[in-house]
Write a protein that holds these residues in place. Structure first.
Motif, PDB file in Angstrom:
ATOM      1  N   GLY A 192      -6.319   0.852  -7.328  1.00 56.06           N
ATOM      2  CA  GLY A 192      -5.206   0.542  -6.424  1.00 56.06           C
ATOM      3  C   GLY A 192      -4.685  -0.417  -6.499  1.00 56.06           C
ATOM      4  O   GLY A 192      -3.554  -0.838  -5.398  1.00 56.06           O
ATOM      5  N   LEU A 241      -3.313  -1.295 -13.250  1.00 49.79           N
ATOM      6  CA  LEU A 241      -4.197  -0.653 -12.146  1.00 49.79           C
ATOM      7  C   LEU A 241      -5.049   0.279 -12.024  1.00 49.79           C
ATOM      8  O   LEU A 241      -5.775   0.519 -12.492  1.00 49.79           O
ATOM      9  CB  LEU A 241      -2.414   0.518 -12.000  1.00 49.79           C
ATOM     10  CG  LEU A 241      -1.837  -0.022 -10.716  1.00 49.79           C
ATOM     11  CD1 LEU A 241      -0.880   1.407 -10.746  1.00 49.79           C
ATOM     12  CD2 LEU A 241      -2.420  -0.339  -9.777  1.00 49.79           C
ATOM     13  N   VAL A 277      -1.497  -4.230  -3.471  1.00 52.79           N
ATOM     14  CA  VAL A 277      -1.104  -4.768  -4.559  1.00 52.79           C
ATOM     15  C   VAL A 277      -0.271  -6.113  -4.223  1.00 52.79           C
ATOM     16  O   VAL A 277       0.554  -6.083  -3.813  1.00 52.79           O
ATOM     17  CB  VAL A 277       0.193  -3.973  -5.164  1.00 52.79           C
ATOM     18  CG1 VAL A 277       0.657  -4.468  -6.728  1.00 52.79           C
ATOM     19  CG2 VAL A 277      -0.999  -2.657  -5.730  1.00 52.79           C
ATOM     20  N   LEU A 287       3.633   3.061  -8.288  1.00 54.63           N
ATOM     21  CA  LEU A 287       4.193   1.639  -8.099  1.00 54.63           C
ATOM     22  C   LEU A 287       5.389   1.842  -8.550  1.00 54.63           C
ATOM     23  O   LEU A 287       7.019   0.546  -7.680  1.00 54.63           O
ATOM     24  CB  LEU A 287       2.854   0.568  -8.578  1.00 54.63           C
ATOM     25  CG  LEU A 287       4.067  -1.075  -8.605  1.00 54.63           C
ATOM     26  CD1 LEU A 287       3.324  -1.039  -7.058  1.00 54.63           C
ATOM     27  CD2 LEU A 287       2.409  -2.105  -9.408  1.00 54.63           C
ATOM     28  N   GLY A 313      -1.697   5.955 -10.582  1.00 55.75           N
ATOM     29  CA  GLY A 313      -0.602   5.391  -9.105  1.00 55.75           C
ATOM     30  C   GLY A 313       0.867   4.687 -10.240  1.00 55.75           C
ATOM     31  O   GLY A 313       1.746   3.194  -9.449  1.00 55.75           O
ATOM     32  N   LEU A 359      -2.188   3.235  -3.458  1.00 51.39           N
ATOM     33  CA  LEU A 359      -2.217   1.728  -4.008  1.00 51.39           C
ATOM     34  C   LEU A 359      -2.466   0.912  -2.592  1.00 51.39           C
ATOM     35  O   LEU A 359      -1.904   1.277  -1.543  1.00 51.39           O
ATOM     36  CB  LEU A 359      -0.466   1.617  -4.085  1.00 51.39           C
ATOM     37  CG  LEU A 359       0.534   2.089  -4.968  1.00 51.39           C
ATOM     38  CD1 LEU A 359       1.417   1.318  -4.911  1.00 51.39           C
ATOM     39  CD2 LEU A 359      -0.283   1.782  -6.423  1.00 51.39           C
ATOM     40  N   THR A 407       0.425  -1.053   0.025  1.00 50.42           N
ATOM     41  CA  THR A 407      -0.261  -0.296  -0.068  1.00 50.42           C
ATOM     42  C   THR A 407       1.149   0.994   0.571  1.00 50.42           C
ATOM     43  O   THR A 407       2.452   0.804   0.586  1.00 50.42           O
ATOM     44  CB  THR A 407      -0.793   0.038   1.347  1.00 50.42           C
ATOM     45  OG1 THR A 407      -0.566  -0.081   2.550  1.00 50.42           O
ATOM     46  CG2 THR A 407      -1.695  -1.132   1.366  1.00 50.42           C
TER      47      THR A 407
END
Ligand code: ADP
Ligand code: MG
Length: 230
Positions: A223, A220, A30, A53, A49, A27, A14
């Motif tokens: 998030g 994506l 993930v 990432l 994002g 995020l 996150t």
């Protein structure tokens, strides 16, 4: 023994940005596992994002929570100095706008990541020349970035990312400023190198044309990474 040393593993990653009193969740958990030789394109609209990432995977930014294990190491438990060394030895990063140093030649730009090493500089130079030849730039070694085309500058950036033999190659919109022909050329080059050097390759892009070249795709969304065909 398991194959963990050769993997990238991301669990429940996150990232929140806090501005003033407001916390923005970018995020939201993930998960991702990739092995050596795998190549993944991550798509998503602007602001979803993707860079956030990729910067975390490149150990250029910190996660808020979750786990990132790269080749059996959690880089976020290392000191800043150890992190820099880890990055230098394991990760190649290609930025959208190449980030080449304008005052240095093509050859010198490729050699910059080797300058922290103690090793023989003639070995590094030999390798840089070989890489530049590999991407079709053997006649541009002494040019400055301003003296070559946008597609050529991105090829130099690819060589610079590869000079220390990274196991993980990360590309953030590497063709964002290129035309269609150069987009395809850079995409194919990244995938060929991914196979030749058995790297893990992750490329984030909003270009469905570039993503379509890749064997694996994720998107994506809100998030999270979701598997989606392009
Ligand atoms: P993408 O690369 O997919 O276009 P980014 O990862 O750059 O998206 O940004 C995702 C969101 O996070 C954007 O809304 C952006 O404004 C926000 N963001 C990125 N970096 C920061 C930061 N350092 N501080 C606050 N917000 C940020
Ligand atoms: Mg971005």
């Amino acid at each position: 023994m398991n194959d963990a040393p050769e993997q990238l593993v991301v669990r429940n990653l996150t990232k929140q940005f806090t501005l003033a009193d407001e916390s923005l969740s970018i995020l939201a958990g993930v998960d991702l596992t990739l092995n050596r030789g795998e190549a993944l394109a991550i798509t998503g609209p602007s602001g979803s994002g993707k860079s956030t990432l990729l910067y975390i995977l490149g150990v250029l930014d910190q996660p808020t929570a979750g786990e990132v294990i790269q080749f059996n190491q959690n880089p976020f438990v290392l000191s800043a100095k150890e992190q820099a060394e880890f990055r230098n030895q394991n990760i190649g990063f290609i930025f959208q706008d190449h980030h080449l140093m304008p005052q240095f030649s093509v050859l010198e730009n490729v050699l910059i990541p080797t300058m922290v090493h103690q090793g023989s500089s003639s070995d590094a130079e030999e390798r840089a020349r070989h890489l530049l030849e590999r991407v079709g730039l053997k006649d541009r070694l002494n040019h400055r970035p301003a003296q070559i085309s946008g597609g050529e500058r991105q090829r130099v950036a690819v060589c610079r990312a590869l000079i220390n033999n990274p196991r993980l190659l990360l590309a953030d919109e590497p063709t964002g400023n290129l035309d269609r022909a150069n987009t395809e050329a850079i995409g194919k080059l990244l995938l060929e190198i991914n196979q030749e050097q058995n790297t893990i390759l992750i490329c984030v892009t909003h270009s469905s044309e570039l993503a379509a070249l890749f064997p694996q795709h994720q998107r994506l969304r809100d998030g999270l990474l979701v598997t989606e065909s392009v």
